[in-house]
Design a protein around this motif. Structure first.
Motif, PDB file in Angstrom:
ATOM      1  N   ILE A  62     -24.845 105.496 -71.398  1.00 14.38           N
ATOM      2  CA  ILE A  62     -26.040 105.534 -71.080  1.00 14.38           C
ATOM      3  C   ILE A  62     -25.768 107.829 -70.359  1.00 14.38           C
ATOM      4  O   ILE A  62     -27.285 107.525 -70.640  1.00 14.38           O
ATOM      5  CB  ILE A  62     -26.007 104.895 -69.146  1.00 14.38           C
ATOM      6  N   GLY A  63     -25.040 107.843 -69.618  1.00 17.51           N
ATOM      7  CA  GLY A  63     -25.861 109.228 -69.889  1.00 17.51           C
ATOM      8  C   GLY A  63     -26.019 109.562 -68.302  1.00 17.51           C
ATOM      9  O   GLY A  63     -26.251 111.471 -67.964  1.00 17.51           O
ATOM     10  N   GLY A  64     -25.967 108.842 -67.503  1.00 21.15           N
ATOM     11  CA  GLY A  64     -26.906 108.900 -65.646  1.00 21.15           C
ATOM     12  C   GLY A  64     -28.086 108.167 -65.778  1.00 21.15           C
ATOM     13  O   GLY A  64     -28.574 108.077 -66.052  1.00 21.15           O
ATOM     14  N   CYS A  65     -27.909 108.405 -64.626  1.00 17.14           N
ATOM     15  CA  CYS A  65     -29.532 108.285 -63.667  1.00 17.14           C
ATOM     16  C   CYS A  65     -30.166 109.270 -62.627  1.00 17.14           C
ATOM     17  O   CYS A  65     -29.280 108.844 -61.495  1.00 17.14           O
ATOM     18  CB  CYS A  65     -28.570 106.652 -63.287  1.00 17.14           C
ATOM     19  N   PRO A  66     -31.455 109.261 -62.914  1.00 13.52           N
ATOM     20  CA  PRO A  66     -32.383 110.098 -61.658  1.00 13.52           C
ATOM     21  C   PRO A  66     -31.968 109.167 -60.943  1.00 13.52           C
ATOM     22  O   PRO A  66     -31.896 108.217 -59.981  1.00 13.52           O
ATOM     23  CB  PRO A  66     -33.571 110.681 -62.206  1.00 13.52           C
ATOM     24  N   THR A  67     -31.770 109.918 -59.364  1.00 12.11           N
ATOM     25  CA  THR A  67     -32.120 109.494 -57.948  1.00 12.11           C
ATOM     26  C   THR A  67     -33.099 108.847 -58.076  1.00 12.11           C
ATOM     27  O   THR A  67     -34.609 109.236 -58.549  1.00 12.11           O
ATOM     28  CB  THR A  67     -32.101 110.369 -56.997  1.00 12.11           C
ATOM     29  N   GLY A  68     -33.345 107.228 -57.676  1.00 11.36           N
ATOM     30  CA  GLY A  68     -34.575 106.474 -57.289  1.00 11.36           C
ATOM     31  C   GLY A  68     -35.030 106.122 -58.349  1.00 11.36           C
ATOM     32  O   GLY A  68     -35.998 104.410 -58.412  1.00 11.36           O
ATOM     33  N   GLU A  69     -33.283 105.805 -59.310  1.00 13.21           N
ATOM     34  CA  GLU A  69     -33.401 104.966 -61.080  1.00 13.21           C
ATOM     35  C   GLU A  69     -32.690 103.910 -60.674  1.00 13.21           C
ATOM     36  O   GLU A  69     -31.489 104.187 -59.702  1.00 13.21           O
ATOM     37  CB  GLU A  69     -33.851 105.271 -61.460  1.00 13.21           C
ATOM     38  N   ALA A  70     -32.480 102.913 -61.815  1.00 13.03           N
ATOM     39  CA  ALA A  70     -30.984 102.211 -61.696  1.00 13.03           C
ATOM     40  C   ALA A  70     -31.014 102.114 -63.388  1.00 13.03           C
ATOM     41  O   ALA A  70     -32.124 101.751 -63.885  1.00 13.03           O
ATOM     42  CB  ALA A  70     -31.651 100.914 -60.682  1.00 13.03           C
ATOM     43  N   ARG A  71     -29.938 101.710 -63.272  1.00 13.83           N
ATOM     44  CA  ARG A  71     -29.256 101.332 -64.991  1.00 13.83           C
ATOM     45  C   ARG A  71     -29.132 100.119 -64.811  1.00 13.83           C
ATOM     46  O   ARG A  71     -27.576  99.791 -63.448  1.00 13.83           O
ATOM     47  CB  ARG A  71     -28.516 102.329 -65.973  1.00 13.83           C
ATOM     48  N   LEU A  72     -28.435  99.511 -65.808  1.00 12.74           N
ATOM     49  CA  LEU A  72     -27.959  97.594 -65.880  1.00 12.74           C
ATOM     50  C   LEU A  72     -26.709  98.429 -66.705  1.00 12.74           C
ATOM     51  O   LEU A  72     -26.978  98.419 -68.123  1.00 12.74           O
ATOM     52  CB  LEU A  72     -29.203  97.165 -66.846  1.00 12.74           C
ATOM     53  N   THR A  73     -25.685  97.675 -66.810  1.00  9.38           N
ATOM     54  CA  THR A  73     -24.071  97.159 -68.501  1.00  9.38           C
ATOM     55  C   THR A  73     -23.655  95.937 -67.382  1.00  9.38           C
ATOM     56  O   THR A  73     -24.231  95.132 -66.723  1.00  9.38           O
ATOM     57  CB  THR A  73     -23.184  98.144 -67.092  1.00  9.38           C
ATOM     58  N   ALA A  74     -23.368  95.867 -68.815  1.00 11.19           N
ATOM     59  CA  ALA A  74     -21.755  94.638 -68.374  1.00 11.19           C
ATOM     60  C   ALA A  74     -21.790  94.174 -67.045  1.00 11.19           C
ATOM     61  O   ALA A  74     -20.983  95.716 -66.202  1.00 11.19           O
ATOM     62  CB  ALA A  74     -21.255  94.415 -69.311  1.00 11.19           C
ATOM     63  N   GLY A  75     -20.942  93.620 -66.500  1.00 12.64           N
ATOM     64  CA  GLY A  75     -19.511  93.495 -64.933  1.00 12.64           C
ATOM     65  C   GLY A  75     -18.167  93.228 -65.917  1.00 12.64           C
ATOM     66  O   GLY A  75     -17.667  94.398 -65.051  1.00 12.64           O
ATOM     67  N   PHE A  76     -18.094  93.711 -66.904  1.00 20.51           N
ATOM     68  CA  PHE A  76     -17.028  93.549 -67.458  1.00 20.51           C
ATOM     69  C   PHE A  76     -16.087  92.848 -66.607  1.00 20.51           C
ATOM     70  O   PHE A  76     -16.089  91.476 -66.415  1.00 20.51           O
ATOM     71  CB  PHE A  76     -16.190  94.762 -67.542  1.00 20.51           C
ATOM     72  N   ALA A  77     -14.668  92.906 -66.103  1.00 19.97           N
ATOM     73  CA  ALA A  77     -13.594  92.461 -65.056  1.00 19.97           C
ATOM     74  C   ALA A  77     -14.476  91.603 -63.569  1.00 19.97           C
ATOM     75  O   ALA A  77     -13.316  91.174 -63.020  1.00 19.97           O
ATOM     76  CB  ALA A  77     -12.342  93.097 -65.234  1.00 19.97           C
ATOM     77  N   LEU A  78     -15.735  92.007 -63.844  1.00 20.12           N
ATOM     78  CA  LEU A  78     -16.334  91.759 -62.012  1.00 20.12           C
ATOM     79  C   LEU A  78     -16.752  89.980 -62.375  1.00 20.12           C
ATOM     80  O   LEU A  78     -16.880  89.733 -63.644  1.00 20.12           O
ATOM     81  CB  LEU A  78     -17.012  92.208 -62.272  1.00 20.12           C
ATOM     82  N   PRO A  79     -16.622  88.927 -61.886  1.00 22.58           N
ATOM     83  CA  PRO A  79     -17.587  88.023 -61.255  1.00 22.58           C
ATOM     84  C   PRO A  79     -18.732  87.484 -61.887  1.00 22.58           C
ATOM     85  O   PRO A  79     -19.598  87.376 -61.865  1.00 22.58           O
ATOM     86  CB  PRO A  79     -16.306  87.362 -60.250  1.00 22.58           C
ATOM     87  N   ALA A  80     -18.973  89.373 -61.487  1.00 17.60           N
ATOM     88  CA  ALA A  80     -20.915  89.063 -62.123  1.00 17.60           C
ATOM     89  C   ALA A  80     -20.498  89.916 -62.949  1.00 17.60           C
ATOM     90  O   ALA A  80     -19.899  90.669 -63.792  1.00 17.60           O
ATOM     91  CB  ALA A  80     -21.128  90.516 -61.049  1.00 17.60           C
ATOM     92  N   ARG A  81     -21.797  88.844 -63.910  1.00 12.18           N
ATOM     93  CA  ARG A  81     -21.583  89.184 -64.862  1.00 12.18           C
ATOM     94  C   ARG A  81     -22.409  90.935 -65.549  1.00 12.18           C
ATOM     95  O   ARG A  81     -22.628  91.018 -66.702  1.00 12.18           O
ATOM     96  CB  ARG A  81     -22.925  88.450 -65.755  1.00 12.18           C
TER      97      ARG A  81
END
Length: 181
Positions: A62-81
């Protein structure tokens, strides 16, 4: 997990729990990320450890994210998707637009959840750890932003304020009740 409070808001539900966010079975958890999306300390480090090394690799892409913003990834080994990485502001005394940036991080996370048809979302207390945002003030911003979002939107259906401590839960409960402590 201990449920502290729950209310209906619009077509959704807002819930306060005391739990380890890495254990929640929800569509997405919201990580209090840094702008590099590199696993740090606190909840960010815990999420990266629980998700496994694939999360760090996805964040690097993804390469980063500015303050006040958000980005989405998979959850991988987490119970959350999924993991939504929200970058909140570092507290600088309150006169550097911190409140607006924190509210934006919550709104951007909610928008990502809605755009990806995520029905359940759990927030950590963004910016209240090493970033030093006053916990009671941050809880008020979080609750007000989520309440405004849910009042006229159908997604996500369930929003959880996942508090690591009873003190954090009390701040969120006071905000949910319309009181500030």
């Amino acid at each position: 997990m201990t449920i502290i409070d729950e209310i209906a808001v619009g077509q959704g539900t807002a819930r306060i729990v005391v739990a380890d966010i890495t254990t929640l079975e929800v569509d997405a958890i919201v990580n209090a990320a840094n702008s590099r999306l590199a696993g740090g300390g606190g909840v960010d480090g815990a999420i990266h450890r629980a998700a496994g090394p694939e999360l760090a690799s996805a964040c690097r892409k993804i390469g980063g994210c500015p303050t006040g913003e958000a980005r989405l990834t998979a959850g991988f080994a987490l119970p959350a998707r999924h993991v939504i990485h929200a970058v909140g502001p570092v507290w600088s005394g309150g006169s550097a637009g911190e409140d607006a940036l924190l509210a934006s991080a919550y709104r951007e996370s909610l928008a990502l959840a809605a755009a990806n048809d995520l029905r359940s979302l759990a927030f950590s207390a963004i910016s209240t750890g090493v970033y030093g945002f006053p916990a009671d003030r941050a809880a008020g911003i979080a609750v007000d932003t989520v309440r405004a979002w849910l009042s006229d939107r159908s997604q996500p259906q369930t929003v959880i304020f996942c508090c690591f401590s009873e003190e954090s839960a009390r701040h969120h409960q006071a905000a949910l009740a319309g009181k500030r402590n």
